[in-house]
Motif scaffolding. Structure first.
Motif, PDB file in Angstrom:
ATOM      1  N   GLY A  59       8.557   1.368  -5.054  1.00  0.00           N
ATOM      2  CA  GLY A  59      10.720   1.094  -4.619  1.00  0.00           C
ATOM      3  C   GLY A  59      10.721   1.942  -3.260  1.00  0.00           C
ATOM      4  N   MET A  60      10.139   3.142  -2.809  1.00  0.00           N
ATOM      5  CA  MET A  60      10.684   4.070  -1.352  1.00  0.00           C
ATOM      6  C   MET A  60      10.355   3.170  -1.185  1.00  0.00           C
ATOM      7  SD  MET A  60      12.401   7.173  -1.423  1.00  0.00           S
ATOM      8  CE  MET A  60      12.333   6.923  -0.298  1.00  0.00           C
ATOM      9  N   ARG A  61       8.918   2.245  -0.547  1.00  0.00           N
ATOM     10  CA  ARG A  61       9.065   2.236   0.175  1.00  0.00           C
ATOM     11  C   ARG A  61      10.058   0.838   0.917  1.00  0.00           C
ATOM     12  NH1 ARG A  61       2.683   0.355   1.474  1.00  0.00           N
ATOM     13  NH2 ARG A  61       2.034   3.054   1.071  1.00  0.00           N
ATOM     14  N   GLU A  62      10.142  -0.403  -0.544  1.00  0.00           N
ATOM     15  CA  GLU A  62      10.595  -1.818  -0.250  1.00  0.00           C
ATOM     16  C   GLU A  62      12.621  -1.129  -0.106  1.00  0.00           C
ATOM     17  OE1 GLU A  62      10.245  -3.041  -4.074  1.00  0.00           O
ATOM     18  OE2 GLU A  62       8.625  -3.872  -3.908  1.00  0.00           O
ATOM     19  N   GLY A  98       7.873   9.349   5.957  1.00  0.00           N
ATOM     20  CA  GLY A  98       7.971   9.424   7.463  1.00  0.00           C
ATOM     21  C   GLY A  98       7.260   8.261   8.043  1.00  0.00           C
ATOM     22  N   ARG A  99       6.989   7.243   7.335  1.00  0.00           N
ATOM     23  CA  ARG A  99       5.817   5.397   7.129  1.00  0.00           C
ATOM     24  C   ARG A  99       7.538   4.711   8.749  1.00  0.00           C
ATOM     25  NH1 ARG A  99       2.112   2.645   4.907  1.00  0.00           N
ATOM     26  NH2 ARG A  99       1.965   4.924   3.845  1.00  0.00           N
ATOM     27  N   ALA A 100       9.261   5.781   7.473  1.00  0.00           N
ATOM     28  CA  ALA A 100      10.048   4.436   8.567  1.00  0.00           C
ATOM     29  C   ALA A 100      10.694   5.221   9.200  1.00  0.00           C
ATOM     30  CB  ALA A 100      10.889   5.035   6.922  1.00  0.00           C
ATOM     31  N   LEU A 101       9.962   6.363   9.634  1.00  0.00           N
ATOM     32  CA  LEU A 101      11.099   7.490  10.503  1.00  0.00           C
ATOM     33  C   LEU A 101      12.326   7.847  10.343  1.00  0.00           C
ATOM     34  CD1 LEU A 101       9.791   5.997  14.320  1.00  0.00           C
ATOM     35  CD2 LEU A 101       8.673   8.539  12.990  1.00  0.00           C
ATOM     36  N   VAL A 102      12.759   7.802   9.279  1.00  0.00           N
ATOM     37  CA  VAL A 102      13.834   7.907   8.350  1.00  0.00           C
ATOM     38  C   VAL A 102      14.415   9.897   9.683  1.00  0.00           C
ATOM     39  CG1 VAL A 102      15.178   9.130   6.434  1.00  0.00           C
ATOM     40  CG2 VAL A 102      13.672   7.138   6.591  1.00  0.00           C
ATOM     41  N   ARG A 103      15.569   9.533   9.711  1.00  0.00           N
ATOM     42  CA  ARG A 103      16.012  10.342  10.278  1.00  0.00           C
ATOM     43  C   ARG A 103      16.668  11.812   9.598  1.00  0.00           C
ATOM     44  NH1 ARG A 103      21.292  11.217  11.336  1.00  0.00           N
ATOM     45  NH2 ARG A 103      20.651  12.315  12.879  1.00  0.00           N
ATOM     46  N   GLY A 104      17.563  12.812   9.700  1.00  0.00           N
ATOM     47  CA  GLY A 104      18.270  13.959   9.308  1.00  0.00           C
ATOM     48  C   GLY A 104      17.474  14.786   8.409  1.00  0.00           C
ATOM     49  N   ALA A 116       4.171  17.608   6.141  1.00  0.00           N
ATOM     50  CA  ALA A 116       2.927  17.093   6.576  1.00  0.00           C
ATOM     51  C   ALA A 116       2.794  15.752   5.855  1.00  0.00           C
ATOM     52  CB  ALA A 116       1.866  17.754   5.482  1.00  0.00           C
ATOM     53  N   ALA A 117       3.409  15.788   4.277  1.00  0.00           N
ATOM     54  CA  ALA A 117       4.010  13.926   4.220  1.00  0.00           C
ATOM     55  C   ALA A 117       4.682  12.939   4.532  1.00  0.00           C
ATOM     56  CB  ALA A 117       4.380  14.723   2.782  1.00  0.00           C
ATOM     57  N   LEU A 118       5.438  13.655   5.578  1.00  0.00           N
ATOM     58  CA  LEU A 118       6.318  13.058   6.669  1.00  0.00           C
ATOM     59  C   LEU A 118       5.156  12.018   7.552  1.00  0.00           C
ATOM     60  CD1 LEU A 118       9.866  15.320   6.749  1.00  0.00           C
ATOM     61  CD2 LEU A 118       9.286  13.004   5.870  1.00  0.00           C
ATOM     62  N   GLN A 119       4.387  13.688   8.381  1.00  0.00           N
ATOM     63  CA  GLN A 119       3.569  13.532   8.900  1.00  0.00           C
ATOM     64  C   GLN A 119       2.267  11.924   8.418  1.00  0.00           C
ATOM     65  OE1 GLN A 119       4.105  13.856  11.871  1.00  0.00           O
ATOM     66  NE2 GLN A 119       3.272  15.939  12.860  1.00  0.00           N
ATOM     67  N   CYS A 120       1.410  12.523   7.609  1.00  0.00           N
ATOM     68  CA  CYS A 120       0.928  10.986   7.141  1.00  0.00           C
ATOM     69  C   CYS A 120       1.721   9.740   6.555  1.00  0.00           C
ATOM     70  CB  CYS A 120       0.572  11.136   5.420  1.00  0.00           C
ATOM     71  SG  CYS A 120      -0.726  13.069   5.709  1.00  0.00           S
ATOM     72  N   GLY A 121       3.168   9.749   6.633  1.00  0.00           N
ATOM     73  CA  GLY A 121       3.390   8.790   6.771  1.00  0.00           C
ATOM     74  C   GLY A 121       3.727   7.777   7.990  1.00  0.00           C
ATOM     75  N   LEU A 122       3.618   8.635   9.295  1.00  0.00           N
ATOM     76  CA  LEU A 122       4.217   8.841  10.355  1.00  0.00           C
ATOM     77  C   LEU A 122       2.538   7.408  10.761  1.00  0.00           C
ATOM     78  CD1 LEU A 122       6.302   9.771  13.294  1.00  0.00           C
ATOM     79  CD2 LEU A 122       3.439   8.587  13.917  1.00  0.00           C
ATOM     80  N   ARG A 142      13.910  -2.556   4.421  1.00  0.00           N
ATOM     81  CA  ARG A 142      14.804  -3.216   4.412  1.00  0.00           C
ATOM     82  C   ARG A 142      15.906  -2.689   5.357  1.00  0.00           C
ATOM     83  NH1 ARG A 142      15.236  -3.291  -1.213  1.00  0.00           N
ATOM     84  NH2 ARG A 142      16.894  -1.989  -1.687  1.00  0.00           N
ATOM     85  N   GLY A 143      15.426  -1.492   5.925  1.00  0.00           N
ATOM     86  CA  GLY A 143      16.186  -1.304   7.261  1.00  0.00           C
ATOM     87  C   GLY A 143      16.948   0.704   6.934  1.00  0.00           C
ATOM     88  N   GLU A 144      16.734   1.199   7.770  1.00  0.00           N
ATOM     89  CA  GLU A 144      16.909   2.905   7.093  1.00  0.00           C
ATOM     90  C   GLU A 144      18.237   3.313   6.601  1.00  0.00           C
ATOM     91  OE1 GLU A 144      18.048   6.961   9.825  1.00  0.00           O
ATOM     92  OE2 GLU A 144      16.330   5.451  10.623  1.00  0.00           O
TER      93      GLU A 144
END
Length: 292
Positions: A15-18, A62-68, A167-173, A22-24
């Motif tokens: 759900g988070m990936r979908e 992290g995979r989507a490079l969400v800012r904030g 670290a989880a953000l980095q894994c997604g990246l 669809r855009g940040e």
């Protein structure tokens, strides 16, 4: 022991990936979907989930490079606060706070391991140069206010959780860098065939996969154990995977990767920024050395 994701965890991850592909989404939208209240008890209008579920959600961010201020806001929600960021006071140099105008609170981790909750409005600061233009920094120029001092137990827990979520953000990246490199290698042609057919490119992508999977397993295991030493080790592996995969993704893209129009440079800049966030390499190594 089997560390298989449950059906609910897979549904959260998907759900988070979908949502993020669809855009940040805007900051309000992230609040609405419950990214920052995953671990808040249901009695307090949260989802009542655990650290493992938060790690899965932050991996997708992290995979989507969400800012904030993602990590600080999630931790602040567990304390009954709103938008915040976690900042470690360095032994030398200025205190740098990302996204300062967007914050209500700053969670300051001092050198002695204590943690203070400081209102952002009480900080004197000026803009500072940032390696990632989408992650702006402010340098604190005035004295640091006393703020509200957390208990030693809360300070240790929050510092470890902030390190793990980063670290989880980095894994997604790292996974994003791998996917982007593979996609480009399949479509970019040289000498009449895709560059993915060349062994040198295949080796780069294989190394990226190995780093990303090793980091992901370490982060997932640390989310289950919540052990501070395992979290430090997971952060080291995740940082290495993110930075090296972003560099190898740049290598696969060749000259195109160095252009401003290509998104590859954003991966490397964000990996550098998250590498220094909360617990950098030196801090994690010191923590592991002290444990040994």
């Amino acid at each position: 022991m089997h560390f298989q994701l449950t059906e609910d965890q897979r549904a959260l991850q998907q759900g988070m990936r979908e949502l993020l592909t669809r855009g940040e989404p805007g900051w309000e939208r992230l609040h609405d979907v419950g990214l920052f209240t995953l671990r808040v008890p249901e009695a307090q209008d949260g989802l009542g989930l655990g650290l493992a579920e938060a790690v899965l959600a932050f991996e997708e961010a992290g995979r989507a490079l969400v800012r904030g201020p993602l990590v600080g806001s999630e931790l602040a929600a567990t304390l009954g606060r709103d938008t915040a960021e976690v900042v470690r006071v360095p032994a030398r140099g200025p205190v740098l706070v990302p996204y300062l105008p967007e914050l209500t609170w700053v969670l300051l981790l001092d050198l002695d391991g204590s943690l203070r909750i400081v209102p952002s409005a009480g900080l004197d600061a000026r803009p500072a140069q940032a390696v990632d233009p989408r992650m702006p920094l402010w340098e604190i120029t005035g004295p640091l206010p006393d703020g509200e001092l957390c208990t030693a137990a809360d300070a240790d827990r929050l510092a470890a959780e902030a390190t793990l979520l980063t670290a989880a953000l980095q894994c997604g990246l790292a996974a994003r860098a791998l996917a982007d490199a593979v996609d480009y290698a399949r479509t970019r042609e040289q000498f009449g065939q895709p560059i993915g057919a060349f062994q040198a490119v295949q080796h780069l992508c294989a190394d990226m996969l190995a780093r990303a999977e090793l980091a992901r397993v370490a982060v997932y295991a640390a989310a289950v154990s919540a052990d501070s030493e395992e979290i430090a080790g997971a952060k080291l592996l995740a940082d290495e995977a993110a930075v090296h995969n972003a560099r190898d993704c740049l290598q696969v893209h060749g000259g195109m990767g160095f252009t401003w129009e290509a998104p590859v440079h954003l991966l490397l800049k964000r990996a550098w920024a998250w590498e220094r966030a909360v617990a950098d390499r030196e801090h994690c190594l010191d923590q592991l050395a002290g444990h040994l």
